[in-house]
Design an enzyme around this catalytic site. Structure first.
Site, short mmCIF file in Angstrom:
data_model
loop_
_atom_site.label_atom_id
_atom_site.label_comp_id
_atom_site.label_asym_id
_atom_site.label_seq_id
_atom_site.Cartn_x
_atom_site.Cartn_y
_atom_site.Cartn_z
N PRO A 73 2.09 -6.62 0.83
CA PRO A 73 2.63 -7.98 0.78
C PRO A 73 3.71 -8.14 -0.29
CG PRO A 73 0.50 -7.88 -0.30
CD PRO A 73 0.73 -6.53 0.30
N GLN A 118 4.83 1.62 -6.53
CA GLN A 118 3.50 1.15 -6.10
C GLN A 118 2.40 2.17 -6.37
OE1 GLN A 118 2.92 -1.88 -5.21
NE2 GLN A 118 5.08 -2.41 -5.24
N TRP A 154 0.00 -0.99 -5.84
CA TRP A 154 -0.76 -1.23 -4.61
C TRP A 154 -1.53 0.00 -4.13
CZ3 TRP A 154 0.60 -1.15 1.07
CH2 TRP A 154 -0.25 -2.00 1.79
#
Length: 1066
Positions: free
Chosen positions: A47, A570, A574
């Site tokens: 996201p 990331q 994430w």
RNA sequence: GGGGCACUAGCUCAGGUGGUUAGAGCGCACCCCUGAUAAGGGUGAGGUCGCUAGUUCGAGUCUAGCGUGCCCCA
């Protein structure tokens, strides 16, 4: 019939047409139909935060996602693509602070947390339109209607569930974390913020005596640049491997690192003893201040540490775990105590009687004076270094400060996380053991809590009297404890219906939720913290469905993901949060989870390698670029130019190149095909000769196509899009620069021959498969071609190329030998062109013969099969293969190292030498005759077979010849009268064609030509009149006064030629 | 300070398991084609594959050290 195609094309205009078409006909939605019958291919969208503008880096990850998803869709998979938005965290708060013109925790509290949260919820989608438009424009199909949103109540409840589970398992605990703290603002700053506030300043650098207990008249000499932390001293750190000297100075004994004795104490000293750092460990000393007793462990001992440097100081470092991350880590590892004599606002507490109420940094001078008066100060200097200040108030220094904080005990399960990591397919591979692997090796517990406002509230309630702690996993669980827990929220909502239900699980409303328990005194109140927003996004595999409170089926169906991709930043973001949370939450799940394949993209920089930044304006807005060159060009440039894990210098030129190198080449072939298909009224329903009845050229193209299909599938299966791109480029080059160029005459032919039908069929089939093969990369242009080539002629065809099936390998098309031969043939042509170039022989001038020398009989025959093509390309009357190669070339035999290396080992150099020193031509002749040769080596003779040596040919210098790739091409450069006159005739054709072009005639227009010339030119024209007329579509071609609509006068080899040209009557 | 990645032609970049003439595009030079034509194509020049050792019959590719740059963390 096909819609006529202009060679000129505006890709941006086509983009707009297709975007409208896809939306009107709901093509994306149609790719998802029949999902139950197809194997699923699960993708998780990382996201983004929509409160900042998208930039080229976001474009890159989006197109990378799209190509693999389109590929799988066309491969028959069910590929849902659900959007998501990351909506919590400091960036949102900072944006709102900016908009409100306020700054800091106090300011927010003064403004009102309720109003602030409502501002945040309005701010998170500030740029959502830009994001959606960029996504749409680049052709990334994503379901925004059903997007998951991290601040939504159901999402938050899933996150609560995860936290609550962890709490129950003992994985969630409270401890200390050293943060960069802004005392005046009362808040911690993120690393990014700290990085923005460095200034060069002078700090005191002091060396202090720490008297050794049990050794009279002896002190450790330790160093610090933060005297205000000395009251909280817990230990002294030494390096265990360094030698420390006890030195006698003016009657006292001081201990410092041996290497620093002279620097610190000067030359006039006596070393009394030497000890390794490890021998000092455990020794006790008198601390400089004793305002309070440390808690939780021993204190005032020497400990070993890995960060002690000898670059400055004394080799002994004062440790105050409350005020330094390294200090904290070392003291915690050694089980030392803890002491924090400093208020959060940066002032000394009353306990520190001498300095109570003073601000930390400002007290430094007094602390030094105090130490001096007590004889503890040894030396004071000034230390110039970079030190962080608050980026919003540059006069306010930051300090490292230990705060109570909530942690997830990731270290407890880290081995299972590592196991999971090892099972994931990372692209590039080195992420697994490198960036991610190393990160996991140094794993520390996840500092989860944030003392902020806009985030998922930590679902921990503490009894204000007993200290008992409870966690909850949903609103329902709260209501079980207190049915009226949200009464205040209901009341607020009644007053203001615009209050979203999502806010009931946010600050400040959730802070008012309390409960009591029967038979227990006190009230349960929530802790004040919110959590790290990385935990939010890491929960998305289940939280996107509201699992486990709802969405059980959806979760089961979509877990784990087959594929995710984001940029390398990331890794610790994430990727880590997904992996770690999943490992902790689903211990029974087979690894890897929650994703199986992860493509890690590098970051995009400008052409100088500098990071793209809005402030420097060093990139073109992606939307502007797409409007200029089209979305496909931007996409292709990214696929061609980015390799996973590598930074990419992307600049506009790359997109412009993509148009010319790839898109326009395909477009030209397409335009060519449609033009002639329409002239001949050829349609896909026409007779298609079977493969076996098509020419070598046709079968070659389809063999090449098949090899490309296999290669592209293989690379995409392997998540190597940049490799797939290369295969596509090679095929398009072969299609355009060999097949079409060599086959043009077949399409012009006037009759309706089987050969022409074969040519149309082949080119059509190749184009259709090519656009399907390319559709995942460049979805727009391929849609144009598909609509015209396929859909227009076949109403039963899929409505869009993106609903079509990805091309499958076709064994019938395989012909490796033919592909090899054509490579050889193209090489022969290239060599011949080189000879012409070097000898200044223009192709227009015919030559008698080209002689090809190759070392292999079979190859010779295969090449001869393409004699026509070679003769035309090189404009020679005959193609020959000499019987006496040694006349033109020199032979050299070289070991085939790949074969002989393992066989001969150390004898390889000797073999190479022996071959080089022998007469190559003789060896070659021997090999031809006997299929083997004998070579004398120092260790004895050996026999070599043809596959064990490589024959190299070099052109002899006395011929017009060129050599390369095992072949030599010799041209006969003699031009006799006949050849010369044919050359003249070709000049005449050239002049007439140029005139036609100047007259802007359509190429099927017939003309009438009258000509006037003298001497050999006239003779040449008369001899070749029929051919000239034929090639220029002249219905009348006669000598006479040049007259007509256009009269041209040119010169050919010194002779004047006058041409009169008129359009022929229809 | 720690970790990771990179260093190949003037520029931007490719070079799965080590195999001896290291590739592409752009740019440059020269040229061709003119029925894909406000396109297309060819040939050429240009590289001690960052440096230094090592392993190996053989290293752009493997190992170690160093240098430079970038990224992440501190």
């Amino acid at each position: 019939m096909f819609e006529p195609v202009s060679p000129q094309v505006s890709f941006p205009e086509l983009d707009a047409i297709h975007l409208a078409f896809w939306e009107d006909t709901r093509i994306f939605e149609k790719t998802l139909e029949g999902g139950a019958d197809k194997p699923p291919f699960i993708f998780y969208e990382g996201p983004p935060t929509a409160n900042g503008m998208p930039h080229p880096g976001h474009v890159m990850t989006r197109v990378m996602k799209d190509v693999f998803l389109r590929y799988r869709t066309m491969g028959g998979y069910y590929v849902p693509r659900r959007a998501g938005w990351d909506t919590h965290g400091l960036p949102v708060e900072v944006e709102v602070e900016k908009a409100l013109g306020i700054s800091g925790r106090d300011a927010i509290q003064a403004y009102g947390v309720e109003a602030f949260s409502r501002q945040c919820i309005d701010s998170v989608f500030k740029y959502i339109d830009e994001w959606q438009e960029m996504t749409r424009r680049i052709g990334f199909w994503l379901d925004f209607d059903d997007a998951y949103v991290t601040f939504h109540k159901s999402y938050v409840e899933s996150v609560w569930w995860a936290l609550s589970e962890m709490f129950e398992k003992g994985l969630l605990y409270q401890g200390y974390k050293v943060v960069w703290w802004w005392p005046q603002g009362g808040t911690a700053l993120s690393a990014g913020e700290v990085g923005q506030g460095y200034k060069t300043i002078d700090d005191p650098s002091v060396m202090i005596r720490f008297p050794v207990v049990d050794e009279d008249n002896t002190s450790f000499l330790a160093w610090t640049t933060t005297p205000w932390t000395l009251p909280s001293n817990i230990a002294l750190a030494v390096d265990p491997e360094t030698s420390y000297a006890t030195v006698e100075v003016e009657g006292e004994h001081l201990i410092v690192a041996e290497a620093l004795v002279e620097k610190v104490l000067g030359e006039e000293v006596t070393v009394v003893a030497k000890r390794k750092g490890s021998e000092l460990v455990g020794m006790r000393y008198e601390p400089p201040f004793r305002y309070a007793e440390p808690e939780g462990g021993p204190a005032w001992e020497v400990v070993e540490a890995d960060f002690v440097s000898l670059d400055s100081g004394t080799g002994l470092v004062h440790l105050a775990p409350a005020f330094g991350e390294d200090d904290f880590r070392v003291c915690k590892d050694k089980g030392m105590g803890f002491l924090q004599l400093m208020n959060p606002d940066g002032t000394f507490p009353a306990t520190v009687t001498d300095f109570a109420g003073r601000f930390c940094k400002e007290a430094d001078r007094d602390i030094i004076r105090n130490l001096r008066s007590r004889g503890l100060l040894f030396k004071e200097e000034v230390y110039r270094h970079d030190y962080p200040f608050c980026w919003r108030a540059m006069d306010d220094p930051l300090i490292q400060y230990a705060r109570r904080s909530w942690f997830i005990r990731t270290t407890q399960e880290i081995e299972r996380v590592k196991e999971n990591n090892r099972a994931i397919h990372w692209e590039p591979e080195h992420i697994k053991t490198g960036r991610m692997g190393q990160f996991l090796e140094g794993n520390v517990d996840w500092a989860l809590s944030r003392e902020r406002f806009w985030g998922t509230p930590l679902p921990i309630w503490v009894n204000d009297e007993t200290g008992a702690v409870e966690s909850v996993g949903s609103v329902a669980e709260i209501l079980e404890r207190n049915p009226k827990a949200f009464g205040h929220f209901e009341k607020a909502k009644a007053k203001d219906p615009s209050l979203q239900d999502h806010l009931m699980v946010h600050k400040p409303w959730v802070d008012e939720v309390t409960w009591v328990k029967n038979g227990e005194p006190g009230v349960y109140r929530r802790v004040p913290e919110v959590i790290d927003c990385w935990f939010d996004s890491g929960c998305m595999p289940f939280a996107q469905w509201g699992y486990p409170h709802r969405g059980q089926d959806e979760f089961q169906r979509s877990f784990p993901a087959d594929f995710i991709t984001e940029a390398v930043d990331q890794t610790r973001g994430w990727f880590y949060s997904l992996m770690t949370i999943s490992t902790l939450m689903f211990p029974a799940q087979e690894v890897p989870h929650p994703f199986k394949n992860c493509v890690v993209m590098g970051i995009i920089t400008d052409e100088k390698g500098k990071k793209l930044s809005k402030r420097d304006k060093n990139y073109t807005d992606p939307l502007v670029l797409m409007d200029r060159v089209g979305a496909d060009a931007v996409r292709w440039a990214l696929y061609a130019g980015t390799v996973p894990g590598q930074n990419t210098r992307f600049f506009d030129a790359a997109a412009t190149d993509a148009v010319r190198e790839f898109l326009l080449k395909i477009w030209n072939v397409y335009s060519f095909f449609v033009t002639y298909a329409n002239i001949d009224a050829w349609t896909p329903t026409a007779d298609r000769p079977p493969l076996s009845e098509r020419s070598d050229m046709d079968r070659w193209l389809l063999a090449k196509l098949d090899a490309t299909v296999r290669a592209v599938r293989r690379e995409l299966d392997d998540y190597k899009s940049h490799m797939a791109v290369r295969h596509l480029l090679t095929f398009v080059d072969g299609l355009s620069n060999w097949y079409v160029r060599r086959s043009r005459a077949r399409f012009w032919a006037a009759d309706d021959s089987a050969d022409k039908r074969a040519a149309f069929s082949t080119l059509y089939e190749a184009l259709v498969d090519l656009i399907k093969l390319t559709a995942p990369f460049t979805p727009f242009m391929t849609e144009t071609l598909f609509q015209n080539l396929v859909r227009n002629n076949d109403p039963s065809a899929p409505e869009s190329v993106h609903l079509a099936s990805f091309p499958e390998p076709d064994d019938a098309r395989v012909d490796d030998a033919l592909r090899h031969t054509v490579e050889q043939v193209r090489n022969v042509v290239n060599l011949g062109q080189r000879v012409r170039n070097e000898n200044k022989l223009k192709v227009r001038q015919p030559l008698a013969e080209a002689i090809v020398v190759v070392a292999d009989d079979g190859e010779r025959a295969a090449i001869d099969g393409f004699s026509d093509a070679i003769r035309e390309e090189l404009n020679v009357r005959s193609l020959g293969f000499t019987q006496e190669p040694e006349k033109y070339v020199e032979f050299e035999l070289v070991p085939n190292f790949r074969v002989l290396g393992p066989k001969l080992g150390k004898q390889v150099p000797a073999c190479k030498k022996a071959l080089a020193e022998s007469d190559g031509s003789e060896l070659y002749a021997e090999m031809e005759a006997n299929q083997k040769i004998r070579v004398e080596l120092p260790d004895g003779p050996i026999e070599l077979t043809p596959d064990e040596v490589e024959v190299r040919l070099t052109a002899r210098e006395d011929f017009a010849a060129a050599s390369g790739a095992g072949q030599v091409v010799v041209l006969d450069t003699r031009i006799d009268d006949d050849l010369r006159r044919e050359g003249m005739a070709r000049e005449v054709i050239n002049r007439i064609q140029r005139a036609r072009k100047a007259m802007d005639l359509p190429y099927e227009a017939r003309i009438e030509v009258s000509w006037k010339a003298d001497g050999e030119v006239a003779q040449a024209i008369e001899e070749h009149a029929e051919r000239i007329a034929g090639e220029t579509l002249a219905t009348r071609f006669e000598s006479g006064d040049a007259k007509g609509a256009t009269v041209e006068e040119t010169e050919i080899e010194g002779t004047t030629l006058r041409l009169g040209i008129t359009t022929a009557p229809a």
